[in-house]
Design a protein around this motif. Structure first.
Motif, PDB file in Angstrom:
ATOM      1  N   TRP A   1      10.774 -19.395 -11.218  1.00 43.33           N
ATOM      2  CA  TRP A   1       9.495 -18.727 -11.002  1.00 43.33           C
ATOM      3  C   TRP A   1       9.308 -18.462  -9.532  1.00 43.33           C
ATOM      4  O   TRP A   1       9.657 -19.288  -8.696  1.00 43.33           O
ATOM      5  CB  TRP A   1       8.350 -19.605 -11.516  1.00 43.33           C
ATOM      6  CG  TRP A   1       8.460 -19.840 -12.965  1.00 43.33           C
ATOM      7  CD1 TRP A   1       9.093 -20.881 -13.572  1.00 43.33           C
ATOM      8  CD2 TRP A   1       7.987 -19.015 -14.010  1.00 43.33           C
ATOM      9  NE1 TRP A   1       9.022 -20.752 -14.927  1.00 43.33           N
ATOM     10  CE2 TRP A   1       8.353 -19.615 -15.224  1.00 43.33           C
ATOM     11  CE3 TRP A   1       7.265 -17.815 -14.033  1.00 43.33           C
ATOM     12  CZ2 TRP A   1       8.033 -19.051 -16.445  1.00 43.33           C
ATOM     13  CZ3 TRP A   1       6.947 -17.266 -15.259  1.00 43.33           C
ATOM     14  CH2 TRP A   1       7.329 -17.886 -16.446  1.00 43.33           C
TER      15      TRP A   1
ATOM     16  N   GLY B   1       3.618 -28.586 -15.650  1.00 45.94           N
ATOM     17  CA  GLY B   1       2.298 -28.470 -15.053  1.00 45.94           C
ATOM     18  C   GLY B   1       2.349 -27.811 -13.686  1.00 45.94           C
ATOM     19  O   GLY B   1       1.440 -27.105 -13.292  1.00 45.94           O
ATOM     20  N   LEU B   2       3.439 -28.068 -12.962  1.00 49.62           N
ATOM     21  CA  LEU B   2       3.522 -27.524 -11.610  1.00 49.62           C
ATOM     22  C   LEU B   2       3.901 -26.053 -11.596  1.00 49.62           C
ATOM     23  O   LEU B   2       3.617 -25.362 -10.630  1.00 49.62           O
ATOM     24  CB  LEU B   2       4.557 -28.300 -10.804  1.00 49.62           C
ATOM     25  CG  LEU B   2       4.059 -29.554 -10.105  1.00 49.62           C
ATOM     26  CD1 LEU B   2       5.166 -30.186  -9.323  1.00 49.62           C
ATOM     27  CD2 LEU B   2       2.898 -29.220  -9.190  1.00 49.62           C
ATOM     28  N   THR B   3       4.605 -25.583 -12.634  1.00 51.17           N
ATOM     29  CA  THR B   3       5.013 -24.179 -12.600  1.00 51.17           C
ATOM     30  C   THR B   3       4.467 -23.431 -13.795  1.00 51.17           C
ATOM     31  O   THR B   3       3.376 -22.899 -13.741  1.00 51.17           O
ATOM     32  CB  THR B   3       6.535 -24.047 -12.573  1.00 51.17           C
ATOM     33  OG1 THR B   3       7.068 -24.771 -13.665  1.00 51.17           O
ATOM     34  CG2 THR B   3       7.106 -24.582 -11.296  1.00 51.17           C
ATOM     35  N   SER B   4       5.214 -23.400 -14.852  1.00 50.29           N
ATOM     36  CA  SER B   4       4.784 -22.671 -16.026  1.00 50.29           C
ATOM     37  C   SER B   4       5.337 -23.385 -17.251  1.00 50.29           C
ATOM     38  O   SER B   4       6.457 -23.877 -17.232  1.00 50.29           O
ATOM     39  CB  SER B   4       5.312 -21.247 -15.966  1.00 50.29           C
ATOM     40  OG  SER B   4       5.108 -20.628 -17.207  1.00 50.29           O
TER      41      SER B   4
ATOM     42  N   GLN C   1       6.728 -31.113 -14.524  1.00 51.03           N
ATOM     43  CA  GLN C   1       7.162 -29.872 -13.885  1.00 51.03           C
ATOM     44  C   GLN C   1       6.543 -28.660 -14.564  1.00 51.03           C
ATOM     45  O   GLN C   1       6.229 -27.670 -13.909  1.00 51.03           O
ATOM     46  CB  GLN C   1       8.688 -29.777 -13.906  1.00 51.03           C
ATOM     47  CG  GLN C   1       9.204 -28.813 -12.854  1.00 51.03           C
ATOM     48  CD  GLN C   1      10.697 -28.818 -12.725  1.00 51.03           C
ATOM     49  OE1 GLN C   1      11.397 -29.407 -13.539  1.00 51.03           O
ATOM     50  NE2 GLN C   1      11.207 -28.167 -11.698  1.00 51.03           N
TER      51      GLN C   1
ATOM     52  N   ARG D   1      -2.644 -21.253  -6.966  1.00 48.67           N
ATOM     53  CA  ARG D   1      -1.258 -20.880  -7.183  1.00 48.67           C
ATOM     54  C   ARG D   1      -1.175 -19.374  -7.381  1.00 48.67           C
ATOM     55  O   ARG D   1      -1.983 -18.792  -8.100  1.00 48.67           O
ATOM     56  CB  ARG D   1      -0.699 -21.596  -8.407  1.00 48.67           C
ATOM     57  CG  ARG D   1       0.817 -21.592  -8.398  1.00 48.67           C
ATOM     58  CD  ARG D   1       1.369 -22.182  -9.653  1.00 48.67           C
ATOM     59  NE  ARG D   1       0.958 -23.562  -9.823  1.00 48.67           N
ATOM     60  CZ  ARG D   1       0.930 -24.152 -11.015  1.00 48.67           C
ATOM     61  NH1 ARG D   1       1.270 -23.509 -12.086  1.00 48.67           N
ATOM     62  NH2 ARG D   1       0.559 -25.405 -11.118  1.00 48.67           N
TER      63      ARG D   1
ATOM     64  N   GLN E   1       6.628 -18.334  -7.150  1.00 52.64           N
ATOM     65  CA  GLN E   1       5.218 -18.635  -6.925  1.00 52.64           C
ATOM     66  C   GLN E   1       5.056 -19.241  -5.539  1.00 52.64           C
ATOM     67  O   GLN E   1       6.016 -19.740  -4.964  1.00 52.64           O
ATOM     68  CB  GLN E   1       4.724 -19.677  -7.950  1.00 52.64           C
ATOM     69  CG  GLN E   1       4.839 -19.214  -9.383  1.00 52.64           C
ATOM     70  CD  GLN E   1       4.565 -20.335 -10.353  1.00 52.64           C
ATOM     71  OE1 GLN E   1       4.757 -21.503 -10.036  1.00 52.64           O
ATOM     72  NE2 GLN E   1       4.131 -19.988 -11.540  1.00 52.64           N
TER      73      GLN E   1
ATOM     74  N   SER F   1       7.578 -22.301  -4.777  1.00 49.15           N
ATOM     75  CA  SER F   1       7.673 -22.582  -6.202  1.00 49.15           C
ATOM     76  C   SER F   1       8.345 -23.924  -6.452  1.00 49.15           C
ATOM     77  O   SER F   1       9.291 -24.294  -5.768  1.00 49.15           O
ATOM     78  CB  SER F   1       8.482 -21.475  -6.858  1.00 49.15           C
ATOM     79  OG  SER F   1       8.698 -21.799  -8.196  1.00 49.15           O
ATOM     80  N   ALA F   2       7.837 -24.658  -7.451  1.00 46.43           N
ATOM     81  CA  ALA F   2       8.417 -25.956  -7.786  1.00 46.43           C
ATOM     82  C   ALA F   2       9.552 -25.802  -8.777  1.00 46.43           C
ATOM     83  O   ALA F   2      10.052 -26.783  -9.305  1.00 46.43           O
ATOM     84  CB  ALA F   2       7.339 -26.877  -8.343  1.00 46.43           C
ATOM     85  N   ASP F   3       9.961 -24.602  -9.052  1.00 44.92           N
ATOM     86  CA  ASP F   3      11.031 -24.356 -10.001  1.00 44.92           C
ATOM     87  C   ASP F   3      11.727 -23.081  -9.546  1.00 44.92           C
ATOM     88  O   ASP F   3      11.105 -22.195  -8.994  1.00 44.92           O
ATOM     89  CB  ASP F   3      10.439 -24.175 -11.400  1.00 44.92           C
ATOM     90  CG  ASP F   3      11.526 -23.923 -12.417  1.00 44.92           C
ATOM     91  OD1 ASP F   3      12.705 -23.974 -12.029  1.00 44.92           O
ATOM     92  OD2 ASP F   3      11.195 -23.659 -13.580  1.00 44.92           O
TER      93      ASP F   3
END
Lengths: 265, 191
Positions: A108, B77-80, B75, A146, A110, A103-105
């Motif tokens: 979340w 765009g990359l997650t939610s 960001q 994803r 993912q 996940s990039a955050d």
């Protein structure tokens, strides 16, 4: 006498050391180098992978036995269903996909997979790995997709206890834990019970293994809650299997899961 | 220094833009990886936040806010996209720019790491509030996160993210800062 003493003074230490070395060498030779080998083992132990212990070998054998029995039962089940003209979908072949990113955050849960539209992945496809259900594809590009993991707090799945068929729904809790809320007030459930997706789930086909019950809190209101340990080790997985999803709701954008009214047992 | 001076101003601006955009791209690419030493309880450094701090440290609050919104959208765009990351990153940009204006803190690695630490905590807190308001607006028992979940998780994320981001901040700040300094100097010398 004086000469001897002078010689001893000059060479005594050297002689002693030489003798010590010789006797040590002799000792090592007599014991087949056991000490050296032992020391080598102690020093190199942290860098070596542990071989399977006796318990692990037995466990593996048991797992294999159970798998073979499972295959046997599955084929029996299939032939019985054929006799009954039961119209079940044949198991479809999945697409093996590598996990290429996390996940990039932090909020979340993912993962990003290295297969996309070109390989036939669609939004809503089911992703599973060694051990059980991993998640659901929520976005697809040409070569990546994803996946929203089942451990994400926003992914809610209708689940059932395999042993007693008591239903509930499961919310992810980051990591490899999830919370299962039951629809009944007094469900028949105990730690170790296997949890799988239920037929109430709108996003997942029924019968996929999800995890096992770790602990149960019967005092929760309005319905008991259980902590579920997810069986797929998501943080260590490298490869997963993407299977097309036959549920019609899955292709829409995450409809809220509506549980049936709680019924009295 | 000389090589930058030799270029025409427009070409230099193009190169500057490419380097800046390239660094953002690098941050985006490194965001989904979890290399050894870059992970604590499954949480990695917030590279975009580090970038916003590095950018805003010698710029005006407006520029900081702009960078924060831009990277926040990336960001998203990359997650939610809900809740959006623009709010937290824009706030980080503004605050970082304001801190430097008052010249309370000398400009070096340690202070940059400290600023990143504080900003990471602030950013995660903003996100937690966003989740909370989402939760309050839709008081549904089935709604995604409960309040206790949000704030328990916030503690864990904020601390891990702050520690890792501040430790990795110099790795991004040093080269970027040097590049921007060189470009600035070349511009001043030419004008």
């Amino acid at each position: 006498m004086y000469v001897l003493r002078r010689w001893w003074g000059r060479n005594g230490l050297r002689l002693g050391l030489a003798l010590l070395a010789l006797s040590t060498a002799l000792l090592v030779r007599q014991t087949q180098g056991a000490f050296v080998l032992e020391l080598y083992r102690v020093i190199s132990a942290p860098f070596q992978s542990q071989g399977p212990t006796r318990a692990e070998i037995l466990d593996n054998a048991q797992v294999q036995e159970l798998q073979q029995r499972l295959i046997e039962l599955e084929s029996q089940n299939r032939s019985l269903q054929e006799l009954l003209n039961y119209n079940a979908a044949q198991p479809q072949k999945g697409i093996a996909a590598p996990i290429i990113g996390r996940s990039a955050d932090h909020w979340w849960q993912q993962v990003t997979l290295g297969r996309g539209k070109r390989d036939g992945v669609e939004v809503g496809s089911i992703v599973s790995g060694t051990g059980g259900l991993v998640g659901r594809v929520i976005q697809v590009t040409n070569n990546t997709s994803r996946v929203l993991l089942v451990s994400d707090p926003t992914s809610r799945i209708g689940v059932t206890i395999s042993r007693s068929r008591f239903m509930g729904y499961m919310r992810g809790q980051s990591g490899n834990r999830a919370v299962m809320e039951f629809f009944e007030k007094v469900p028949d459930v105990k730690p170790g019970d296997v949890v799988s997706t239920s037929s109430f789930s709108q996003l997942f086909p029924a019968g996929l293994p999800v995890g096992r019950i770790e602990s149960i809190d019967f005092s929760k209101s309005p319905a008991p809650e259980a902590i579920v340990e997810l069986s797929a080790p998501i943080s260590t997985l490298d490869w997963v299997l993407i299977a097309p999803n036959s549920k019609p709701a899955a292709t829409e954008t995450t409809p809220p899961l509506t549980p049936p009214e709680p019924t009295l047992p | 220094m000389n090589d930058l001076l030799l270029l025409s101003p427009s070409l230099r601006q193009v190169i500057n833009g490419l380097v800046t955009a390239g660094s953002v791209l690098a941050c985006l690419l490194i965001l989904p990886t979890r290399l050894a030493g870059m992970e604590l309880l499954g949480v990695g450094p917030n590279w975009l936040l580090i970038w916003v701090v590095a950018w805003s440290i010698k710029r005006s609050p407006w520029q900081g806010a702009l960078a924060g919104i831009t990277l926040g959208l990336l960001q998203d765009g990359l997650t939610s996209a809900s809740p959006t990351h623009t709010l937290s990153l824009a706030l980080v940009g503004i605050l970082t720019a304001l801190i430097q204006k008052q010249r309370y803190i000398q400009e070096d690695f340690i202070s940059v790491a400290l600023i990143v630490f504080g900003m990471a905590v602030i950013a995660e807190t903003v996100t937690a509030f966003q989740f909370m308001f989402q939760d309050l607006r839709l008081p549904d028992r089935l709604s995604s996160r409960t309040l206790s979940e949000i704030w328990n998780y916030h503690q864990q994320i904020a601390l891990c993210s702050a520690i890792l981001s501040s430790l990795w901040a110099p790795a991004l700040y040093y080269p970027l800062n040097r590049w921007w300094q060189r470009v600035n100097m070349a511009e001043q010398l030419q004008s």
